[in-house]
Scaffold this motif. Structure first.
Motif, PDB file in Angstrom:
ATOM      1  N   GLU A 267     -56.222  60.440-174.331  1.00 59.49           N
ATOM      2  CA  GLU A 267     -55.813  61.204-173.151  1.00 59.49           C
ATOM      3  C   GLU A 267     -54.976  60.385-172.157  1.00 59.49           C
ATOM      4  OE1 GLU A 267     -59.506  61.730-170.343  1.00 59.49           O
ATOM      5  OE2 GLU A 267     -60.189  61.637-172.398  1.00 59.49           O
ATOM      6  N   LEU A 268     -54.967  59.056-172.314  1.00 56.57           N
ATOM      7  CA  LEU A 268     -54.122  58.234-171.424  1.00 56.57           C
ATOM      8  C   LEU A 268     -52.658  58.627-171.528  1.00 56.57           C
ATOM      9  CD1 LEU A 268     -55.445  54.561-171.783  1.00 56.57           C
ATOM     10  CD2 LEU A 268     -55.793  56.131-169.897  1.00 56.57           C
ATOM     11  N   VAL A 269     -52.257  59.062-172.726  1.00 58.69           N
ATOM     12  CA  VAL A 269     -50.855  59.398-172.969  1.00 58.69           C
ATOM     13  C   VAL A 269     -50.443  60.646-172.198  1.00 58.69           C
ATOM     14  CG1 VAL A 269     -49.193  59.950-174.810  1.00 58.69           C
ATOM     15  CG2 VAL A 269     -50.938  58.249-175.207  1.00 58.69           C
ATOM     16  N   SER A 270     -51.418  61.434-171.729  1.00 52.55           N
ATOM     17  CA  SER A 270     -51.056  62.636-170.979  1.00 52.55           C
ATOM     18  C   SER A 270     -50.982  62.380-169.475  1.00 52.55           C
ATOM     19  CB  SER A 270     -52.041  63.753-171.283  1.00 52.55           C
ATOM     20  OG  SER A 270     -53.324  63.382-170.856  1.00 52.55           O
ATOM     21  N   LYS A 271     -51.164  61.129-169.059  1.00 52.01           N
ATOM     22  CA  LYS A 271     -50.969  60.817-167.636  1.00 52.01           C
ATOM     23  C   LYS A 271     -49.485  60.966-167.298  1.00 52.01           C
ATOM     24  CE  LYS A 271     -54.566  57.596-166.310  1.00 52.01           C
ATOM     25  NZ  LYS A 271     -54.877  56.881-165.104  1.00 52.01           N
ATOM     26  N   PRO A 272     -49.170  61.380-166.061  1.00 50.09           N
ATOM     27  CA  PRO A 272     -47.764  61.407-165.666  1.00 50.09           C
ATOM     28  C   PRO A 272     -47.169  60.004-165.797  1.00 50.09           C
ATOM     29  CG  PRO A 272     -49.150  62.482-164.028  1.00 50.09           C
ATOM     30  CD  PRO A 272     -50.065  61.809-164.994  1.00 50.09           C
ATOM     31  N   ALA A 273     -45.945  59.922-166.317  1.00 50.93           N
ATOM     32  CA  ALA A 273     -45.359  58.600-166.556  1.00 50.93           C
ATOM     33  C   ALA A 273     -43.872  58.573-166.214  1.00 50.93           C
ATOM     34  CB  ALA A 273     -45.564  58.206-168.015  1.00 50.93           C
ATOM     35  N   LEU A 274     -43.430  57.403-165.744  1.00 56.70           N
ATOM     36  CA  LEU A 274     -42.010  57.139-165.497  1.00 56.70           C
ATOM     37  C   LEU A 274     -41.625  55.962-166.392  1.00 56.70           C
ATOM     38  CD1 LEU A 274     -43.451  57.985-162.625  1.00 56.70           C
ATOM     39  CD2 LEU A 274     -41.205  57.487-161.702  1.00 56.70           C
ATOM     40  N   LEU A 275     -40.351  55.912-166.771  1.00 58.27           N
ATOM     41  CA  LEU A 275     -39.877  54.804-167.599  1.00 58.27           C
ATOM     42  C   LEU A 275     -38.842  54.000-166.829  1.00 58.27           C
ATOM     43  CD1 LEU A 275     -39.641  53.249-170.296  1.00 58.27           C
ATOM     44  CD2 LEU A 275     -37.929  54.938-171.010  1.00 58.27           C
ATOM     45  N   VAL A 276     -39.109  52.709-166.689  1.00 57.41           N
ATOM     46  CA  VAL A 276     -38.165  51.808-166.039  1.00 57.41           C
ATOM     47  C   VAL A 276     -37.482  50.984-167.131  1.00 57.41           C
ATOM     48  CG1 VAL A 276     -37.904  49.883-164.420  1.00 57.41           C
ATOM     49  CG2 VAL A 276     -39.623  51.640-163.996  1.00 57.41           C
ATOM     50  N   VAL A 277     -36.161  51.068-167.185  1.00 55.52           N
ATOM     51  CA  VAL A 277     -35.391  50.287-168.157  1.00 55.52           C
ATOM     52  C   VAL A 277     -34.826  49.092-167.394  1.00 55.52           C
ATOM     53  CG1 VAL A 277     -33.585  50.340-169.911  1.00 55.52           C
ATOM     54  CG2 VAL A 277     -34.850  52.434-169.347  1.00 55.52           C
ATOM     55  N   ASN A 278     -35.419  47.939-167.628  1.00 61.18           N
ATOM     56  CA  ASN A 278     -35.123  46.736-166.828  1.00 61.18           C
ATOM     57  C   ASN A 278     -34.032  45.867-167.477  1.00 61.18           C
ATOM     58  OD1 ASN A 278     -35.400  44.903-164.739  1.00 61.18           O
ATOM     59  ND2 ASN A 278     -37.222  43.926-165.580  1.00 61.18           N
ATOM     60  N   LYS A 279     -33.572  44.899-166.703  1.00 54.38           N
ATOM     61  CA  LYS A 279     -32.582  43.902-167.130  1.00 54.38           C
ATOM     62  C   LYS A 279     -31.212  44.525-167.410  1.00 54.38           C
ATOM     63  CE  LYS A 279     -36.305  40.940-168.819  1.00 54.38           C
ATOM     64  NZ  LYS A 279     -36.806  39.967-169.767  1.00 54.38           N
ATOM     65  N   MET A 280     -30.835  45.474-166.520  1.00 58.92           N
ATOM     66  CA  MET A 280     -29.531  46.141-166.658  1.00 58.92           C
ATOM     67  C   MET A 280     -28.365  45.222-166.304  1.00 58.92           C
ATOM     68  SD  MET A 280     -29.897  49.134-167.942  1.00 58.92           S
ATOM     69  CE  MET A 280     -28.258  49.804-167.656  1.00 58.92           C
ATOM     70  N   ASP A 281     -28.674  43.996-165.856  1.00 62.18           N
ATOM     71  CA  ASP A 281     -27.607  43.026-165.560  1.00 62.18           C
ATOM     72  C   ASP A 281     -27.133  42.299-166.827  1.00 62.18           C
ATOM     73  OD1 ASP A 281     -29.489  40.138-164.996  1.00 62.18           O
ATOM     74  OD2 ASP A 281     -30.391  42.112-165.194  1.00 62.18           O
ATOM     75  N   LEU A 282     -27.814  42.541-167.958  1.00 64.49           N
ATOM     76  CA  LEU A 282     -27.449  41.849-169.203  1.00 64.49           C
ATOM     77  C   LEU A 282     -26.217  42.489-169.840  1.00 64.49           C
ATOM     78  CD1 LEU A 282     -31.009  41.395-170.783  1.00 64.49           C
ATOM     79  CD2 LEU A 282     -29.644  39.653-169.634  1.00 64.49           C
ATOM     80  N   PRO A 283     -25.478  41.728-170.685  1.00 57.00           N
ATOM     81  CA  PRO A 283     -24.294  42.279-171.355  1.00 57.00           C
ATOM     82  C   PRO A 283     -24.676  43.472-172.240  1.00 57.00           C
ATOM     83  CG  PRO A 283     -24.480  39.895-171.724  1.00 57.00           C
ATOM     84  CD  PRO A 283     -25.714  40.320-171.012  1.00 57.00           C
ATOM     85  N   ASP A 284     -23.783  44.445-172.359  1.00 62.04           N
ATOM     86  CA  ASP A 284     -23.970  45.645-173.204  1.00 62.04           C
ATOM     87  C   ASP A 284     -25.148  46.513-172.773  1.00 62.04           C
ATOM     88  OD1 ASP A 284     -21.901  44.638-174.784  1.00 62.04           O
ATOM     89  OD2 ASP A 284     -23.297  43.545-176.089  1.00 62.04           O
ATOM     90  N   ALA A 285     -25.662  46.311-171.572  1.00 57.84           N
ATOM     91  CA  ALA A 285     -26.846  47.066-171.128  1.00 57.84           C
ATOM     92  C   ALA A 285     -26.562  48.566-171.061  1.00 57.84           C
ATOM     93  CB  ALA A 285     -27.317  46.554-169.778  1.00 57.84           C
ATOM     94  N   GLU A 286     -25.372  48.950-170.564  1.00 55.44           N
ATOM     95  CA  GLU A 286     -25.038  50.376-170.426  1.00 55.44           C
ATOM     96  C   GLU A 286     -25.064  51.091-171.769  1.00 55.44           C
ATOM     97  OE1 GLU A 286     -24.709  52.704-168.217  1.00 55.44           O
ATOM     98  OE2 GLU A 286     -25.155  51.346-166.568  1.00 55.44           O
ATOM     99  N   ASP A 287     -24.452  50.473-172.796  1.00 56.94           N
ATOM    100  CA  ASP A 287     -24.421  51.081-174.138  1.00 56.94           C
ATOM    101  C   ASP A 287     -25.839  51.246-174.680  1.00 56.94           C
ATOM    102  OD1 ASP A 287     -21.732  51.027-173.928  1.00 56.94           O
ATOM    103  OD2 ASP A 287     -21.415  49.274-175.213  1.00 56.94           O
ATOM    104  N   LYS A 288     -26.654  50.214-174.468  1.00 55.56           N
ATOM    105  CA  LYS A 288     -28.025  50.255-174.978  1.00 55.56           C
ATOM    106  C   LYS A 288     -28.859  51.315-174.241  1.00 55.56           C
ATOM    107  CE  LYS A 288     -28.112  45.599-176.808  1.00 55.56           C
ATOM    108  NZ  LYS A 288     -28.173  44.189-176.468  1.00 55.56           N
ATOM    109  N   LEU A 289     -28.595  51.480-172.945  1.00 58.13           N
ATOM    110  CA  LEU A 289     -29.292  52.511-172.163  1.00 58.13           C
ATOM    111  C   LEU A 289     -28.951  53.899-172.698  1.00 58.13           C
ATOM    112  CD1 LEU A 289     -31.017  53.368-169.658  1.00 58.13           C
ATOM    113  CD2 LEU A 289     -28.872  53.442-168.374  1.00 58.13           C
ATOM    114  N   GLN A 290     -27.660  54.142-172.959  1.00 55.93           N
ATOM    115  CA  GLN A 290     -27.222  55.442-173.494  1.00 55.93           C
ATOM    116  C   GLN A 290     -27.902  55.733-174.820  1.00 55.93           C
ATOM    117  OE1 GLN A 290     -26.052  56.847-170.499  1.00 55.93           O
ATOM    118  NE2 GLN A 290     -25.596  58.172-172.233  1.00 55.93           N
TER     119      GLN A 290
END
Length: 370
Positions: A267-290
């Motif tokens: 049931e932990l998986v049904s808790k409300p959740a947000l996802l933070v994608v960190n280290k966006m200052d790294l090279p190619d981060a935008e492509d990997k985020l997409q």
């Protein structure tokens, strides 16, 4: 399907962190005036802490949520002192606070076997009461899972959780470039312009196999239970725990974190959740985020590439997916806004649910009297 708009509501899941119950002590037994006999005292209602129990399980087991102590036996010629009514025990999870409906704390249950009386049985009839028995105490009580924080940071070592907590709040956790720096929960406070405070716990780093109590295992997962919402943190470039373990891209890291939580307590998986994608200052981060966003929109399709033991039963529908760089500060203000919005939405829904519950109880009472 994941929505990437700023407002991204999802319905309540199965996680239960509070429960309202009706408890009544047993009525006392009748006294015997002729011989001065005394009726038995009514049974008391107790709450007893038990391990390996969740509030959801209590709710499912007792859908009626009414608990009554046994009635005391009447005094008779054969037994001038009537027998005491049977006590009733309600099993509840360790780590709850028991309160009355108006918020008065009756007690905390922190260890297995701890007991708390919540409704006393009525005295039996005796000479001082003209042999008339009394009814037991009646109360509405609440079980509340004791929360250590509003939000719990969930991520593998080196996802940048400690740096993120520092960027978000006033906490100064120990930060190092090696794994397993967080050994106990570090609580940070997010301050808002209207003086609202939100607490965030950086929990000990999760490792593959934590559900089987490897590493900090159960200590970590136990803390996760005691937060209102989850803040998953992944490195946009993926991660490798050790030279012997395989490299995991960000999407795999998300699913593996989900799987670890699910294996520990589904049931932990049904808790409300947000996802933070960190280290966006790294090279190619935008492509990997997409790429990650596309994968999260169709998780079943992309999960075919995952081994069976990494594939969760249920995919988390994140309320917000927020790209940040804890190092440069990019995206931190937007993350604070999303956190606030998510918690405010839930608070409004919880208040609405309590009002509806009370309204329903009033209707039932008036219906009973009519």
């Amino acid at each position: 399907m994941v929505q990437f708009s700023r407002i991204c509501l999802r319905k309540f899941g199965n996680f239960v962190d509070n429960l309202r119950l009706y408890v009544r002590g047993g009525s006392g037994g009748m006294g015997l005036p002729r011989l001065g006999g005394q009726g038995g005292k009514g049974g008391d209602v107790w709450v007893v802490a038990a391990n390996n129990l969740t509030l959801k399980r209590v709710k499912d087991k007792y859908p009626h949520k009414r608990f009554l102590g046994g009635a005391g036996a009447n005094s008779s010629v054969r037994a001038l002192r009537g027998e005491k009514g049977k006590d009733l025990e309600i099993l509840a999870p360790v780590g709850i606070t028991v309160t009355t409906d108006d918020g008065r704390i009756l007690g905390d249950l922190n260890t297995e076997g701890e007991r708390l009386m919540v409704a006393r049985g009525g005295p039996g009839g005796a000479l001082y009461s003209a042999f008339e028995p009394s009814k037991g105490q009646t109360k509405h009580i609440r079980f509340d899972l004791k929360l250590i924080a509003d939000l719990g940071l969930v991520g593998f070592p080196n996802a940048g959780k400690s740096s993120l907590l520092t960027a978000l709040s006033n906490a100064t956790p120990q930060i190092a470039s090696y794994a397993f720096t967080t050994l106990k929960p570090e609580i940070g406070k997010l301050m808002y312009k209207d003086y609202k405070q939100i607490s965030v716990a950086d929990l000990p780093g999760l490792i593959e196999g934590a559900h089987a109590n490897k590493g900090m295992g159960h200590k970590f997962l136990k803390h996760v239970e005691r937060t209102k919402q989850l803040l998953f943190v992944v490195d946009v470039s993926g991660f490798q725990l050790a030279s012997k373990t395989p490299f995991r891209p960000a999407f795999e890291a998300v699913q593996l974190l989900t799987k670890e939580l699910e294996l520990y307590k589904e049931e932990l998986v049904s808790k409300p959740a947000l996802l933070v994608v960190n280290k966006m200052d790294l090279p190619d981060a935008e492509d990997k985020l997409q790429e990650l966003k596309e994968q999260l929109q169709n998780p079943e399709e992309f999960s075919d590439l995952l081994p069976d033991d990494m594939r969760p039963k249920n995919y988390i529908s994140f309320r917000h997916v927020v790209p940040v760089s804890a190092t440069t500060g990019f995206g931190i203000d937007n993350l604070k806004r999303c956190i606030r919005e998510s918690l405010d939405d839930d608070a409004a829904m919880a208040i609405k649910a309590i009002h509806q519950e009370r309204l329903q109880a009033l209707r039932q009472t008036s219906h009973g009297h009519s």
